[in-house]
Design an enzyme around this catalytic site. Structure first.
Site, PDB file in Angstrom:
ATOM      1  CB  SER A 173     -15.931   7.134   6.355  1.00 60.60           C
ATOM      2  OG  SER A 173     -17.045   7.580   5.670  1.00 60.60           O
ATOM      3  CE  LYS A 192     -11.265   0.734   4.830  1.00 63.28           C
ATOM      4  NZ  LYS A 192     -11.582   0.236   6.164  1.00 63.28           N
TER       5      LYS A 192
HETATM    6  S1  IVH Z   1      -7.232   6.899   3.624  1.00 69.77           S
HETATM    7  C1  IVH Z   1     -10.713  10.388   4.336  1.00 69.77           C
HETATM    8  N1  IVH Z   1      -5.864   4.712   3.863  1.00 69.77           N
HETATM    9  O1  IVH Z   1     -10.463   3.315   6.822  1.00 69.77           O
HETATM   10  C2  IVH Z   1     -10.225   9.115   4.823  1.00 69.77           C
HETATM   11  N2  IVH Z   1      -7.744   4.991   5.271  1.00 69.77           N
HETATM   12  O2  IVH Z   1     -13.220   3.124   6.040  1.00 69.77           O
HETATM   13  C3  IVH Z   1      -9.011   8.746   4.054  1.00 69.77           C
HETATM   14  N3  IVH Z   1      -8.111   3.168   6.846  1.00 69.77           N
HETATM   15  O3  IVH Z   1     -11.438   6.138   8.554  1.00 69.77           O
HETATM   16  C4  IVH Z   1      -8.477   7.544   4.642  1.00 69.77           C
HETATM   17  N4  IVH Z   1      -6.391   1.944   6.228  1.00 69.77           N
HETATM   18  O4  IVH Z   1      -9.168   5.234   9.216  1.00 69.77           O
HETATM   19  C5  IVH Z   1      -6.918   5.408   4.304  1.00 69.77           C
HETATM   20  N5  IVH Z   1      -4.530   2.840   3.999  1.00 69.77           N
HETATM   21  C6  IVH Z   1      -5.566   3.527   4.423  1.00 69.77           C
HETATM   22  C7  IVH Z   1      -6.402   3.048   5.457  1.00 69.77           C
HETATM   23  C8  IVH Z   1      -7.490   3.820   5.847  1.00 69.77           C
HETATM   24  C9  IVH Z   1      -7.418   2.026   7.047  1.00 69.77           C
HETATM   25  C10 IVH Z   1      -9.321   3.575   7.574  1.00 69.77           C
HETATM   26  C11 IVH Z   1      -9.391   5.052   7.872  1.00 69.77           C
HETATM   27  C12 IVH Z   1     -10.805   5.461   7.522  1.00 69.77           C
HETATM   28  C13 IVH Z   1     -11.466   4.161   7.281  1.00 69.77           C
HETATM   29  C14 IVH Z   1     -12.557   4.315   6.246  1.00 69.77           C
END
Ligand code: IVH
Length: 703
Positions: free
Chosen positions: A94, A130
């Site tokens: 996460s 995000k």
């Molecule tokens: S990078 C190691 N980029 O947010 C995880 N995550 O709160 C790297 N998420 O489980 C994730 N938009 O599924 C990344 N632009 C984005 C994102 C994103 C949504 C989600 C992702 C993660 C969660 C964590």
């Protein structure tokens, strides 16, 4: 159907293979539909298996002819009662959160410190929205989508391959792919599509979704993929897991490469080269939020250089090179109907606000946490006034806020609406469940039931914790079921899960004679329990629900001891085990005491032993193959390292499977002595422990 089945795949012409692949795919899909749709099966299992293995053989020989809807490679097509499961090649982590500019600055400084950068050096960051959706992991082999899986518990997800074939932004076939790729991203539903779906749900008298995220989740996690196909879902790729090779040198060009392969990549990605730039970009994306056409709940910043990302690595839950800067919480006002006290698994008395239901940011909220008695009285943990010292009373008009998936909280109270005759809330001083004294230790904000394992609330909560998602993740054992079994004394301690079936059988009891149970769900439950007998050391330790022993501490302890028996032996030694426990990097006095307390207290210890006897405990994870030379060794860093920060050195040692200790003892294998190392170096010399200079340490890393 063309019957070439006796012909070896390699001897077929391409045209013959194409015809047979098309026929087989169609036959298998129609058989699956008949089977999973609970119609009469069209073909028997043996025939199904033989057709499937023939298709797999042909697809392997002619992989460019594979049809996107092919049933091959879906690890376990969804059984009627649920989804197949699959282990992610690389865990899905996460993100750490940042709630204001200060948090963002801390994040950047942490990275600088870790890398040993001075304040003038700034590692570039990408910024992107995000997405408020569900994470999805897509695996491709030789350019063909092989599997799609939800995040699940981060290690094992649910296989939803059949459901992604119509998700916009997911290519089913890629011409310029790496041999194996695990591509991660977010599935979401756009605002327009969300309104259309709810409109047609309303017409059909179906379920109305509260927000696009729920609609996306409800649509993706459909056992009937025909329903998913009728729901418009979209996908943005935002990263990757395991790869054969590399997608580029930096995050931005890797994302461009994914876009070239056919993945939807968010058009808002940009580069930031200073903290002011990051803050400005955050504000800029926040300003655009309502015009994007899909829900976002923050901005994700990632270190752009992939070489630096590798150096930074991950903590046990999140990458050190990324952070989610969250938008401020949404709020609403409602009345506080009552305050209920719940007793947690470590005895903590937690006040919960029962609220008149109110919609906060698209979600109906009727409960919120009130933290502890001070919070209700208007003080924080340091005794400072919060809310201007205004207390919360039953009947008050209160402000609720909610940030992302976090539990809603009560933020404020409107005194002008306070009812006359209201009285301050009296926090109980006895456990509302077992009646034992509820004690508040000095320096602790929380009052705890002193009943220990004899308190039914604590027993029940430990049981729930043990089978919950982050621990054993036993499906079919929801909280209601555990409560019911607990009431009937079928379950008392974690070991009971594993003896339940035998005990019921002995008593001639069948669950499927009860409401809510069928033969299949009963069989599935016991199969699921059986499959969890093999459990990782750290999971088991975390699952015990010992105070202060969370996932991270459990992982550290497991890595230190390697085998369960070694931990038990340490607890059984005459001398107190505390010395060894607190020598473990990241294990503090409180954790050590709580652990020793539970292992040395007879009733709890017997329960732990009974549980361990039911299990096959997997020793703590050893490092990846090829780096095993120093794995299992205990290392101590002392003095100043000049070329690498202490944090990076420890992370590298951990990645090699070493145990890091903060003190030197006879069990230490290596001491890395930097400049100005004093007493630890001396002790190492006395004990004859191998001492490495910083240079030796770098040589060891290169090995
Ligand atoms: S990078 C190691 N980029 O947010 C995880 N995550 O709160 C790297 N998420 O489980 C994730 N938009 O599924 C990344 N632009 C984005 C994102 C994103 C949504 C989600 C992702 C993660 C969660 C964590």
């Amino acid at each position: 159907m063309a019957d070439n089945r006796k012909t070896k795949a390699a001897d077929l012409t391409e045209a013959q293979a194409e015809r047979e692949i098309t026929d087989l795919t169609r036959t298998l899909l129609s058989a699956e539909e008949a089977y999973f749709g609970k119609d009469a099966p069209e073909i028997d299992d043996a025939e199904y298996d033989s057709l499937k293995s023939r298709l797999a053989e042909l697809e392997a020989a002619f992989f460019t002819l594979r049809l996107p809807e092919s049933p091959i490679g879906r690890v376990g097509s969804p059984p009627a009662e649920g989804f197949g499961k699959a282990r992610h090649a690389q865990a899905m982590l996460s993100l750490d959160n940042a709630f204001d500019a200060g948090d963002l600055e801390d994040f950047v400084s942490r990275i600088r410190r870790f890398l040993g950068f001075d304040t003038s050096e700034f590692p570039g960051f990408t910024a992107e929205p995000k997405i408020d959706g569900l994470s999805l992991s897509l695996t491709y082999r030789d350019g063909i989508l092989e599997q799609a899986a939800t995040r699940g518990d981060g290690t094992i997800g649910e296989v939803v391959t059949a459901n992604v074939s119509t998700v916009t932004g997911v290519p089913l076939r890629i011409t310029d792919a790496l041999g194996f790729m695990e591509i991660r991203g977010e599935v979401y539903m756009s605002h327009d599509d969300f309104h259309k779906v709810n409109e047609s749900q309303r017409e059909a008298g179906g379920h109305i979704f509260a927000n696009p995220r729920n609609a996306a989740a409800g649509s993706l996690r459909q056992l009937d993929s025909n329903i998913t196909r009728s729901r418009p879902l979209s996908f943005f790729a935002h990263g990757w897991g395991q790869l054969d090779g590399s997608l580029g040198d930096d995050q931005l060009s890797a994302m461009q490469r994914l876009s070239d392969m056919g993945f939807a990549v968010n058009p808002e990605i940009s580069l930031c080269d200073g903290i002011e730039d990051m803050v400005a970009r955050f504000q800029n994306i926040e300003a655009k939020r309502s015009t994007l056409g899909y829900d976002i709940d923050g901005v994700v910043f990632k270190v752009n250089s992939l070489a630096l990302q590798r150096r930074l690595g991950n903590s046990s839950t999140a990458p050190r090179w990324a952070v989610a800067a969250k938008f401020p919480a949404e709020t609403a006002w409602t009345s506080l109907d009552s305050i209920e006290i719940q007793v947690g698994r470590t005895g903590a008395l937690s006040p919960v606000a029962r609220l008149h239901p109110v919609t906060v940011g698209g979600v109906v909220v009727s409960n919120a946490t009130l933290h502890n008695e001070d919070y209700i009285a208007g003080f924080d943990s340091e005794g400072e006034r919060i809310r201007g010292g205004r207390d919360l009373r039953i009947g008050d008009w209160v402000q609720v806020y909610r940030a992302g998936d976090v539990i809603p909280k009560v933020a404020d109270v409107d005194l002008s609406k306070r009812q006359s005759g209201s009285v301050p809330f009296h926090f109980p001083v006895t456990c509302p469940v077992c009646g034992s004294d509820a004690i508040r230790e000095k320096g602790d904000a929380v009052r705890r039931c002193s009943g220990g394992f004899s308190c039914p609330a604590q027993q029940l909560e430990r049981l729930k914790h043990f089978v919950s998602r982050p621990v054993l993740n036993i499906e079919g054992l929801g909280e209601r079921v555990i409560e019911q079994f607990f009431e009937e004394s079928l379950l008392r301690e974690p070991a009971d899960f594993f003896t339940l079936q035998a005990r019921l059988r002995e008593q001639g009891v069948q669950l499927n004679t009860r409401a809510g149970w069928g033969e299949v769900s009963e069989a599935n439950l016991f199969a699921e329990i059986e499959s969890k007998r093999r459990v990782a050391f750290a999971k088991l330790l975390f699952g015990l629900g010992i105070r202060h022993v969370g996932e991270v501490a459990a992982e550290r302890l497991a890595r230190h001891f390697g085998r369960w028996e070694r931990l038990v032996a340490c607890m059984d030694e005459d001398r107190t085990p505390l010395e060894e426990l607190i020598s473990i990097e990241g294990i503090g006095g409180k954790t050590a005491e709580a652990l020793a307390h539970d292992f040395q207290q007879a009733a709890t210890r017997h329960a732990i032993d009974r549980l361990a006897a039911q299990l096959d405990i997997i020793p703590a994870a050893q490092p990846a193959a090829g780096s095993g030379l120093h794995s299992g060794k205990t290392i101590v860093f002392t003095g100043t390292l000049l070329k690498m920060t202490r944090a990076e050195a420890k992370a590298r040692a951990e990645a090699m499977g070493m145990r890091i200790s903060s003190s030197v003892s006879a069990k230490t294998d290596l001491v890395v002595a930097g400049e100005a190392s004093g007493s630890k170096r001396k002790k190492a010399e006395e004990l004859g422990v191998e001492i490495l200079t910083e240079k030796d340490w770098h040589r060891l890393l290169e090995e």
